[in-house]
Scaffold this active site. Structure first.
Site, short mmCIF file in Angstrom:
data_model
loop_
_atom_site.label_atom_id
_atom_site.label_comp_id
_atom_site.label_asym_id
_atom_site.label_seq_id
_atom_site.Cartn_x
_atom_site.Cartn_y
_atom_site.Cartn_z
N HIS A 82 39.03 -4.85 -27.53
CA HIS A 82 37.91 -4.24 -26.78
C HIS A 82 36.71 -5.16 -26.85
O HIS A 82 35.85 -4.98 -27.71
CB HIS A 82 37.59 -2.87 -27.37
N PHE A 83 36.59 -6.12 -26.14
CA PHE A 83 37.42 -6.62 -25.05
C PHE A 83 37.86 -8.04 -25.40
O PHE A 83 37.12 -8.75 -26.09
CB PHE A 83 36.62 -6.65 -23.75
#
EC number: 4.2.1.59
Length: 171
Positions: free
Chosen positions: A71-72
């Site tokens: 993420h991410f």
């Protein structure tokens, strides 16, 4: 008046996560990796802006935390929902710490605002939960406002966090 413990180490928090702190069928914290703090630095049933009690906790941030790679990819940031979940976790812990019976469940929140991010460069997250009310009826309900700081800067605020304690029906 009984004096309650006013801070908890990581090892003690894990005891709560195993369901061994408040007794069977009562409030417990999630275990890692969903546990979103390392220690409770202060907890009191009085004080805070509403004089209804408060919790203060900390989470040590390291670049190898489980959520950063996913993420991410290439732009790592702690998901905002995890900070919000930490606030619910601490709200439920407070109810169990008060001696109230039942399993904790997040119910709702009023407004949530994110004004910053937790990245791998962040060192310390601090949480504050300030109780507005604890209702004791068919279910126990805690209502609180919360905040989260990253390296001293407030980046999340939540109003009217609600956590209930539910007891299993007999039969």
């Amino acid at each position: 008046m009984t004096t309650r413990q006013s801070s908890f180490s990581y090892e003690e928090i894990l005891i709560c996560g195993r369901g061994e702190m408040f007794g069977p069928g009562n409030a417990q914290l999630p275990l890692p990796p969903m546990l979103m703090f390392n220690r409770i630095t202060d907890i009191s049933e009085t004080g805070g802006p509403h004089d209804k009690g408060y919790v203060r906790a900390e989470f040590d941030i390291t670049p190898d935390l489980w959520f950063f790679p996913c993420h991410f990819m290439g732009d790592p940031v702690m998901p905002g929902c995890l900070g919000l979940d930490a606030m619910w976790q601490l709200t439920g812990f407070f109810l169990g710490w008060l001696g109230e019976a039942g399993k904790g469940r997040a119910i709702s929140t009023g407004e949530v605002k994110f004004t910053g991010m937790v990245t791998p460069k962040t060192k310390l997250v601090e949480y504050g939960i300030d109780f507005k009310r604890v209702m004791r009826g068919r279910l126990v309900l805690g209502i609180a406002d919360g905040w989260m700081k990253a390296d001293g800067e407030t980046i999340y605020k939540a109003t009217d966090l609600r956590v209930g304690l539910f007891q299993e029906k007999a039969g």
